[in-house]
Design a protein around this motif. Structure first.
Motif, short mmCIF file in Angstrom:
data_model
loop_
_atom_site.label_atom_id
_atom_site.label_comp_id
_atom_site.label_asym_id
_atom_site.label_seq_id
_atom_site.Cartn_x
_atom_site.Cartn_y
_atom_site.Cartn_z
N PRO A 43 -1.26 -6.18 32.08
CA PRO A 43 -1.92 -4.91 31.62
C PRO A 43 -1.48 -3.30 32.32
O PRO A 43 -1.61 -2.75 32.02
N LYS A 44 -1.49 -3.70 33.61
CA LYS A 44 -0.55 -2.50 34.50
C LYS A 44 0.14 -1.72 34.73
O LYS A 44 1.14 -0.71 34.60
N LYS A 45 0.97 -2.96 33.57
CA LYS A 45 2.87 -2.68 32.87
C LYS A 45 2.90 -2.10 31.26
O LYS A 45 3.21 -1.34 31.20
N MET A 46 2.33 -2.71 30.57
CA MET A 46 2.08 -2.68 29.50
C MET A 46 1.32 -1.69 28.74
O MET A 46 2.07 -0.29 28.02
N ILE A 47 -0.28 -1.05 29.49
CA ILE A 47 -0.44 -0.31 28.97
C ILE A 47 -0.11 1.37 29.07
O ILE A 47 -0.27 2.03 28.14
N PRO A 48 0.70 1.40 29.64
CA PRO A 48 1.12 2.85 30.34
C PRO A 48 2.52 3.00 29.86
O PRO A 48 3.11 4.46 29.57
N GLU A 49 3.36 1.86 29.68
CA GLU A 49 4.41 1.86 28.78
C GLU A 49 4.15 2.48 26.95
O GLU A 49 4.91 2.68 26.65
N ALA A 50 3.03 1.49 26.80
CA ALA A 50 2.71 1.88 25.42
C ALA A 50 2.26 3.47 25.04
O ALA A 50 2.70 3.79 24.42
N ILE A 51 1.40 4.19 26.06
CA ILE A 51 0.89 5.46 26.34
C ILE A 51 2.22 6.13 26.66
O ILE A 51 1.99 6.87 25.57
N ARG A 52 3.10 6.32 27.14
CA ARG A 52 4.60 7.01 27.26
C ARG A 52 5.18 7.08 26.24
O ARG A 52 5.56 8.47 26.13
N LYS A 53 5.35 6.25 25.05
CA LYS A 53 6.30 6.29 24.07
C LYS A 53 5.50 6.74 23.15
O LYS A 53 5.52 7.24 21.47
N ILE A 54 4.32 7.56 23.19
CA ILE A 54 3.07 8.32 22.15
C ILE A 54 3.81 8.92 21.62
O ILE A 54 4.29 9.61 19.99
N PRO A 55 4.22 10.09 22.60
CA PRO A 55 5.26 11.22 22.23
C PRO A 55 5.86 11.56 21.08
O PRO A 55 6.51 11.70 19.98
N TRP A 56 6.78 10.58 21.61
CA TRP A 56 8.33 10.48 20.13
C TRP A 56 7.78 9.17 19.34
O TRP A 56 8.46 9.84 18.46
N ARG A 57 6.87 8.65 19.07
CA ARG A 57 6.51 8.02 18.02
C ARG A 57 5.46 9.21 16.88
O ARG A 57 5.78 9.18 15.53
N ILE A 58 4.44 10.34 17.48
CA ILE A 58 4.44 11.23 16.16
C ILE A 58 5.11 11.97 15.75
O ILE A 58 5.90 12.43 15.06
N ILE A 110 8.53 11.43 15.63
CA ILE A 110 9.28 11.16 14.73
C ILE A 110 8.73 10.05 13.52
O ILE A 110 9.26 11.29 12.04
N PHE A 111 7.75 9.68 13.27
CA PHE A 111 6.29 8.76 12.66
C PHE A 111 5.90 9.49 11.64
O PHE A 111 5.82 10.25 10.05
N TYR A 112 5.57 11.02 12.83
CA TYR A 112 4.47 12.12 11.60
C TYR A 112 5.69 13.84 11.41
O TYR A 112 5.73 13.71 9.99
N ILE A 113 5.69 13.79 12.00
CA ILE A 113 6.64 15.24 12.22
C ILE A 113 7.81 15.17 11.24
O ILE A 113 8.56 15.88 10.37
N GLY A 114 8.85 13.82 11.81
CA GLY A 114 9.80 13.81 10.76
C GLY A 114 9.87 13.93 9.72
O GLY A 114 10.54 14.57 9.37
N THR A 115 8.97 12.79 9.21
CA THR A 115 8.90 12.23 8.01
C THR A 115 8.32 13.56 6.79
O THR A 115 8.64 13.57 5.93
N VAL A 116 7.40 14.68 7.41
CA VAL A 116 6.85 16.17 6.81
C VAL A 116 7.62 16.90 6.91
O VAL A 116 7.82 17.32 5.12
#
Length: 483
Positions: A229-244, A246-252
């Motif tokens: 968890p100490k490694k995986m939780i930060p890794e998952a959170i750090r990538k949220i801006p890129w996902r948004i 690509i998946f939201y702004i890029g799509t619309v």
């Protein structure tokens, strides 16, 4: 059933990454983006960017708190530890209720999507089949949940990447639609400007956006089941801006480059229109499959999250002890039974041909409001944490950026969202319903604690702990001043 007390750490990095992606992509994007575009026009890009940015900071606040104390199993634990037993009770049960309502909305929607292929199939059959499947997989192990979420998220990612690639190809090749409109970037501002309906359009679009982002915080319920968890939780959170992006702004953005915003229907998935432009056979069927998988993913997350919330509440003596017992597969079976039963029964009641989409809109709005409450409590917990644990914050390996300012900016943003919800009669109904939940919850908590020596001791211990923490915090600040 064995009386195990610890959840299995069965979620690997691969599964956590895709679950985090799945939490960022929901039915609201595939089906609801058409409605949001009709309300806000190209301004939807700004709405998605602003909402995504705010929720990224909420997730960073949550991440710092979870990494601060690896004994926390979820944000309910740090709410209770930092804000007190009543906060843990309200946050835990409200999050449980939010996912129950969200899952009901998704199962109800699945019943409608199934009618696309089988118009004569009774809605209750598709609702029953979906819940039984998810119920069975959640009973097996957390790995089964993780695998299903992994593959359902893969489907969503492939669909979005395919749409973006297709849209960029149409724009670069100068594609002209049957109506004689060319695909070009200038379509973003050539039809009434970037904000064709002004501020009111942005506010109206904001109403439909929140539910699309709900679920992003689910990674904060997986601390106890992540391998590292100490490694995986930060890794998952750090990538949220890129996902948004690509998946939201890029799509619309791609959608409105290919088709002017005012030509995108509000009552249909814009994905269908995009694939149909190139003569893709069965475009509607492909999109319907993707949307059904997205709704199934959200429902699966709902059953997972509700059972883990009950498990955590039982550990904190806020729910009957039976919800804290685990099966031989180390899953909170009783919580899975209860959540699945409520979701199924309510979905069957709502799954009627006349009211199915209206029911989806109503319960979706109720769920969105409770998610706003959860996000708000995460921010309040963070603000109190910074004041009470200055040394821990100073030494944090995963600090929230702009931690002095962004919590207040985020809270102000949620205030704007609540104002926006008052502008629509549909969302006003949800605003009237929500106080009933909190009043009922408050009454239960009062009755629960009135004659409970255990609860009185919890509160007494909490007050003593806060006094010690405040004293330590003051000593640390005095030490800093001396140096």
């Amino acid at each position: 059933m064995e009386n195990n007390t610890k959840l299995e750490r069965g979620l690997g990095q691969r599964q956590m990454e895709m679950i985090a992606i799945g939490g960022c992509i929901g039915t609201g994007l595939f089906m609801g983006s058409g409605k949001t575009i009709s309300l806000a026009g190209p301004g939807i890009i700004f709405i998605y960017a602003a909402t995504g940015l705010i929720l990224y900071f909420v997730m960073r606040a949550m991440g710092e708190l979870l990494v601060h104390n690896l004994n926390y199993k979820s944000f309910v634990d740090f709410s209770e530890d930092i804000l007190g037993p009543s906060a843990g009770f309200f946050v835990g049960w409200s999050y449980w209720f939010a996912w129950i309502v969200a899952a009901i909305a998704e199962i109800t929607a699945i019943s409608g999507y199934a009618s696309f292929w089988w118009p004569d199939l009774p809605h209750w059959i598709s609702a029953l089949s979906t819940v039984v499947l998810l119920f069975t997989l959640n009973l097996l192990s957390v790995r089964a949940f993780g695998e299903l979420e992994f593959w359902l998220s893969i489907i969503k990612v492939i669909a979005i990447i395919g749409l973006i690639a297709l849209g960029l190809w149409l724009a670069t090749t100068g594609f002209i639609s049957p109506e004689g409109i060319a695909a070009r970037v200038s379509n973003l501002w050539s039809y009434g400007g970037f904000f064709p309906h002004g501020v009111s359009g942005l506010l109206n679009g904001l109403q439909t956006t929140i539910f699309a982002f709900a679920g992003m915080e689910i990674i904060g319920t997986m601390m106890a089941e992540a391998e590292h968890p100490k490694k995986m939780i930060p890794e998952a959170i750090r990538k949220i801006p890129w996902r948004i992006m690509i998946f939201y702004i890029g799509t619309v953005t791609v959608l409105m480059i290919v088709t002017p915003w005012d030509a995108i229907p509000s009552d249909k998935s814009p994905f269908v229109g995009m694939f149909s432009l190139v003569g893709m056979i069965g475009a509607a069927s492909v999109v319907n499959f993707v949307v059904m998988s997205s709704a199934t993913s959200s429902s699966n997350s709902g059953i997972f999250a509700t059972s883990r919330m009950l498990y955590g509440l039982a550990q904190q003596h806020h729910a009957p002890a039976i919800f804290g017992k685990l099966s031989t597969y180390q899953t909170p079976t009783v919580g899975i039974y209860l959540g699945s039963a409520i979701i199924l029964i309510t979905s069957l009641l709502l799954a009627t041909k006349d009211s199915i989409m209206e029911a989806f809109d109503l319960v979706g709005t109720v769920a969105a409001l409770i998610f706003i409450f959860i996000w708000t409590m995460i921010l309040i917990s963070y603000l109190v944490y910074r004041r009470r644990f200055p040394e821990a914050h100073a030494k944090s390996e995963f600090k929230m950026p702009l931690g002095r300012v962004m919590p207040y900016v985020s809270l102000a943003f949620f205030g704007v969202v609540l104002y926006a919800l008052t502008l629509s009669e549909d969302s006003l109904i949800a605003l009237y319903v929500l106080p009933t939940w909190f009043i009922g919850l408050g009454l239960v908590y009062w009755l629960k604690t009135r004659h409970s020596d255990a609860q009185k001791k919890l509160l007494s211990d909490y007050k003593a702990k806060v006094a010690r923490q405040n004293k330590a915090a003051q000593e640390y600040r005095n030490k800093l001043r001396q140096h």
